[in-house]
Design an enzyme around this catalytic site. Structure first.
Site, mmCIF file in Angstrom:
data_model
loop_
_atom_site.group_PDB
_atom_site.id
_atom_site.type_symbol
_atom_site.label_atom_id
_atom_site.label_comp_id
_atom_site.label_asym_id
_atom_site.label_seq_id
_atom_site.Cartn_x
_atom_site.Cartn_y
_atom_site.Cartn_z
ATOM 1 N N GLU A 61 18.732 -17.064 -6.453
ATOM 2 C CA GLU A 61 18.421 -15.951 -7.009
ATOM 3 C C GLU A 61 17.940 -15.675 -8.522
ATOM 4 O O GLU A 61 16.798 -15.013 -8.850
ATOM 5 C CB GLU A 61 19.414 -14.759 -6.911
ATOM 6 N N ASN B 233 -2.086 2.062 5.373
ATOM 7 C CA ASN B 233 -1.036 1.095 5.027
ATOM 8 C C ASN B 233 -0.549 0.276 6.335
ATOM 9 O O ASN B 233 -0.168 0.843 7.152
ATOM 10 C CB ASN B 233 -0.097 1.735 4.486
ATOM 11 N N GLY B 234 -0.778 -0.876 6.219
ATOM 12 C CA GLY B 234 -0.347 -1.616 7.480
ATOM 13 C C GLY B 234 -1.713 -2.674 8.120
ATOM 14 O O GLY B 234 -2.392 -3.166 7.033
ATOM 15 N N LYS C 252 6.685 -4.375 -3.712
ATOM 16 C CA LYS C 252 8.148 -4.161 -3.529
ATOM 17 C C LYS C 252 8.460 -4.287 -2.036
ATOM 18 O O LYS C 252 9.686 -4.555 -1.693
ATOM 19 C CB LYS C 252 8.474 -2.793 -4.162
ATOM 20 N N GLU D 124 9.404 -14.818 -10.278
ATOM 21 C CA GLU D 124 8.629 -13.385 -10.032
ATOM 22 C C GLU D 124 8.162 -12.838 -11.103
ATOM 23 O O GLU D 124 6.833 -12.371 -11.220
ATOM 24 C CB GLU D 124 9.829 -12.299 -9.464
ATOM 25 N N CYS E 199 0.911 -1.157 -0.046
ATOM 26 C CA CYS E 199 -0.072 -0.074 -0.094
ATOM 27 C C CYS E 199 0.792 1.321 0.156
ATOM 28 O O CYS E 199 1.911 1.435 0.722
ATOM 29 C CB CYS E 199 -0.959 0.152 1.136
ATOM 30 N N TRP F 112 -2.537 -2.956 -1.570
ATOM 31 C CA TRP F 112 -2.115 -4.596 -1.805
ATOM 32 C C TRP F 112 -2.622 -5.152 -0.741
ATOM 33 O O TRP F 112 -2.696 -4.954 0.569
ATOM 34 C CB TRP F 112 -0.505 -4.475 -1.427
ATOM 35 N N ARG G 239 4.403 -0.471 -4.652
ATOM 36 C CA ARG G 239 4.113 -0.889 -3.240
ATOM 37 C C ARG G 239 2.693 -1.697 -3.085
ATOM 38 O O ARG G 239 2.407 -2.170 -1.966
ATOM 39 C CB ARG G 239 3.957 0.407 -1.981
ATOM 40 N N LYS H 119 14.387 -14.707 -9.507
ATOM 41 C CA LYS H 119 13.917 -13.722 -10.473
ATOM 42 C C LYS H 119 12.992 -14.291 -11.613
ATOM 43 O O LYS H 119 12.045 -13.449 -11.910
ATOM 44 C CB LYS H 119 15.048 -13.304 -11.322
ATOM 45 N N HIS I 228 19.653 -35.532 -4.844
ATOM 46 C CA HIS I 228 18.906 -36.004 -3.822
ATOM 47 C C HIS I 228 17.348 -35.374 -4.129
ATOM 48 O O HIS I 228 16.677 -35.696 -2.915
ATOM 49 C CB HIS I 228 19.289 -35.568 -2.653
HETATM 50 C C1 G6P Z 1 9.721 -8.250 -1.525
HETATM 51 C C2 G6P Z 1 10.292 -7.679 -2.768
HETATM 52 C C3 G6P Z 1 11.693 -8.277 -2.944
HETATM 53 C C4 G6P Z 1 12.616 -7.935 -1.900
HETATM 54 C C5 G6P Z 1 11.824 -8.534 -0.465
HETATM 55 C C6 G6P Z 1 12.814 -8.046 0.699
HETATM 56 O O1 G6P Z 1 9.448 -9.550 -1.595
HETATM 57 O O2 G6P Z 1 9.496 -8.088 -3.940
HETATM 58 O O3 G6P Z 1 12.229 -7.868 -4.239
HETATM 59 O O4 G6P Z 1 13.755 -8.855 -2.230
HETATM 60 O O5 G6P Z 1 10.823 -7.932 -0.263
HETATM 61 O O6 G6P Z 1 12.746 -6.713 0.550
HETATM 62 P P1 G6P Z 1 13.891 -5.735 1.264
HETATM 63 O O7 G6P Z 1 13.417 -4.250 1.030
HETATM 64 O O8 G6P Z 1 13.797 -5.975 2.731
HETATM 65 O O9 G6P Z 1 15.049 -5.950 0.580
#
Ligand code: G6P
Length: 611
Positions: free
Chosen positions: A484, A100-101, A606, A491, A2, A74, A27, A488, A507
């Site tokens: 990672e 937001n929260g 994000k 996502e 949010c 969100w 957000r 990626k 395994h």
């Molecule tokens: C969300 C984002 C990720 C990020 C993670 C941690 O899931 O989509 O891209 O790595 O949060 O966020 P931070 O701001 O703590 O690195």
């Protein structure tokens, strides 16, 4: 999770609010709304879906007024529908709130308010707060007094903004656990925002609120109060970046822009921090004396998502360079597991946003148990940056694409600097230090070399557009890169992908391999290269389609792999920075070819400011 924007000034509020929301869309983006005050009343417009649908609705009917609040959502409580979109309004329609929260006692408040005759029209936790404000607002009270009285009964994290026709020409904002700042413009213009991006088009001067603060924005200026302590002065800070940093600059997507920015962001994280002659790092943010540093017996790194992958690389780096035992923990696990924190434990929190709720809670838990805490954070002035005892900023600039790219490589480099700094104060020789510094200096140019082959990677992506599964394998420093790379891809393209330690594949995941399974193997020349070649052989024997990331001609792979992605050679410890880049590009291009919204993938946000 949010985004909140507020505007009070002389200009029409709607365009400014919408521009602010655009910059906060990362957000959350499942519904959006505005509430605008004018001399006659308040206009609330809400729409389900991305900001475009709100924008279209406002084009048809744009409320006039120079004071307003706006929200991009969100969903946490209730589906992303128009009824659940913010702002929520009181029964008389005269108070509007955005939030937001998570209001943790929302159910109890709802029941109590229903007994008082309040009728709820949404499934959200937020609606309870607006009815509560209405309930406690006695005649003659100011809006801030009513909001403060209501907030004293609210539990859980919130960032809110409230407007009301009962006390017009005013916005009241409050923060407890969710980020919120005030933007202080010229000629009396004031803004509120979840972060600086929301206000930067109007001003770079901001006031960061602390937990427990509420603030009143009026045409005469702003005042900040703490719920318990009364009036407080939170100081004025100047944001170091400008509007250009949060615009696409000619790229089709933020994600691509941010991938391409990495030579610059890596220079920025190292700027002024490399000491070639001494073979050392200069890290002004680390305020530990050499003696205190010598007392560090153990390091726990805590983070979420991509930052957690950087933490895993940090584990290898700190153990190799500084010979300190390191554990990496998901923040959400660490905080609930009764962690052992002894004297000499340093807890490092890694976070791009500096606002991730679980990372923040883990940090607070660690502090409570007596650990020293350090932050590796990108967002300057964010909560984690402020609450840690000391830290290192990434200086990567704003990252807007939801999938983290440039922040990740900057995190690895920041961790390398920290490991070098700790190492040189323990047993690392100056010669070893110089070798690392030399390799770091070369990194931005090497990243550029990889980016120059972006077209080749785009070509390769074409082959995989229809894949439904992917496996990423790596060993040692390359294992977190495999994780990672897989993250990626899932996502942004919604293709199922798994990252695995190359040898562990035997395994379990080996059962998945057939001629349809693309397998990306990280195989740069390092001390485990020979072992990785054997793992590739195992995949090949099951007809898997191998793409290898290599750092030289890799003749051993002839006949064993279908494709090679070439990266330059560097020290094994620094190879993750380079091997990550082709995986970012691969994920990006596959997603674009599948027609996915790479900057705003479904269901993600994000900055996850709820648990
Ligand atoms: C969300 C984002 C990720 C990020 C993670 C941690 O899931 O989509 O891209 O790595 O949060 O966020 P931070 O701001 O703590 O690195």
């Amino acid at each position: 999770m949010c985004g909140i924007v507020g505007y009070l000034g002389d200009r029409p509020a709607v365009p400014i609010l919408l521009a602010g929301l655009r910059r906060l869309e990362y957000r959350g983006y499942d519904s959006a709304g505005v509430a605008v005050l004018n001399g006659k009343g308040v206009n609330v417009v809400r729409r389900e879906g991305k900001l475009d649908s709100l924008e279209r609705a406002l084009e048809e009917h744009s409320p006039l007024g120079t004071t307003g609040i706006a929200h991009t959502r969100w969903a946490t409580h209730g589906a992303p529908t128009r009824e659940n979109a913010h702002p929520h309004t009181s029964r008389g329609g005269d108070i509007s709130i955005i939030h937001n929260g998570i209001i943790e006692n929302a159910d109890a408040l709802r029941e109590a308010l229903q007994r008082e005759g309040y009728v709820f029209t949404s499934e959200t936790d937020t609606e309870a707060v607006v009815h509560l404000i209405d309930h406690v607002w006695d005649p003659g009270m100011s809006m801030e007094a009513a909001v403060a009285a209501a907030l004293r009964e609210v539990e859980g994290p919130y960032g809110i903004a409230v407007v009301s026709t009962r006390d017009p020409e005013k916005i009241v904002v409050a923060r407890n656990g969710s980020p919120l700042l005030i933007g202080v413009g010229e000629d009396g213009e004031l803004m509120a925002g979840s972060d600086a991006a929301a206000v930067i088009a109007v001003t770079r001067d901001v006031v960061y609120l602390d937990d427990g603060d509420y603030a009143v924005l009026t045409r005469d200026g702003y005042e900040v109060h703490h719920l318990e302590r009364g009036p407080v002065d939170r100081g004025l800070h100047r944001v170091s970046w400008d509007l250009e940093a949060i615009e696409k600059g000619g790229y089709e997507h933020f994600m691509l822009k941010e991938i391409m920015e990495q030579p610059a962001s890596l220079r920025d994280v190292m700027r002024g921090r490399l000491l070639q002659e001494e073979g050392d790092a200069r890290l002004g943010g680390i305020t530990l004396s050499d003696m205190e540093l010598a007392e560090v017996q153990r390091i726990v790194i805590t983070a979420c998502g991509t930052s957690w992958h950087a933490a895993l690389i940090g584990e290898y780096l700190l153990e190799e360079f500084a010979r300190i035992p390191v554990e990496v923990q998901y923040a959400s696990e660490f905080r609930y597991r009764n962690p052992v924190i002894e004297d000499g434990t340093l807890v490092i929190a890694i976070s791009q946003s500096g606002e991730t709720a679980d990372t923040l809670a883990a940090l607070r838990e660690a502090s409570k148990r007596g650990a020293r805490t350090m932050g590796i954070v990108n967002a300057v002035g964010s909560t984690i940056a402020r609450e840690t005892d000391f830290g290192v900023y990434l200086h990567a600039g704003p990252e807007i694409g939801v999938a983290s790219t440039k922040a990740f490589t900057s995190q690895i480099v920041a961790l390398t600097l920290v490991a070098l700094y700790f190492g040189r104060r323990r047993s690392m020789s100056v010669l070893d230090g110089r070798r690392i510094v030399g390799a770091l200096e070369a990194l931005p140019g090497q990243v550029q070399e990889i980016l120059d082959q972006a077209d080749e990677i785009e070509e390769l992506a074409r082959e995989f557009v229809d894949a439904s599964n992917f496996l990423y394998l790596g060993r040692g420093y390359q294992f977190p890169v495999a994780l990672e790379g897989a993250l990626k891809l899932k996502e942004v393209s919604y293709i199922h992908a798994e990252g695995y330690p190359a040898a562990e594949m035997k395994h379990g995941p080996i059962a998945l391999i057939d001629e349809k399974m693309p397998v990306v193997v990280l195989a740069p020349r390092d001390s485990v290269y020979g072992k990785v070649v054997s793992n590739i052989e195992e995949v090949k024997a099951r007809k898997g389609r191998v793409t290898a990331v290599v750092s030289d001609d890799a003749p051993e792979l002839d006949g064993r792999v279908e494709h090679r992605l070439r990266i330059p050679q560097t020290l094994p410890a620094l190879l993750p920075v380079l091997s990550t880049i082709p995986l970012q590009l691969l994920a990006y291009h596959i997603a674009v070819m599948r027609g996915c919204d790479v900057d705003q993938p479904r269901n993600l946000a994000k900055s996850v400011t709820v648990e």
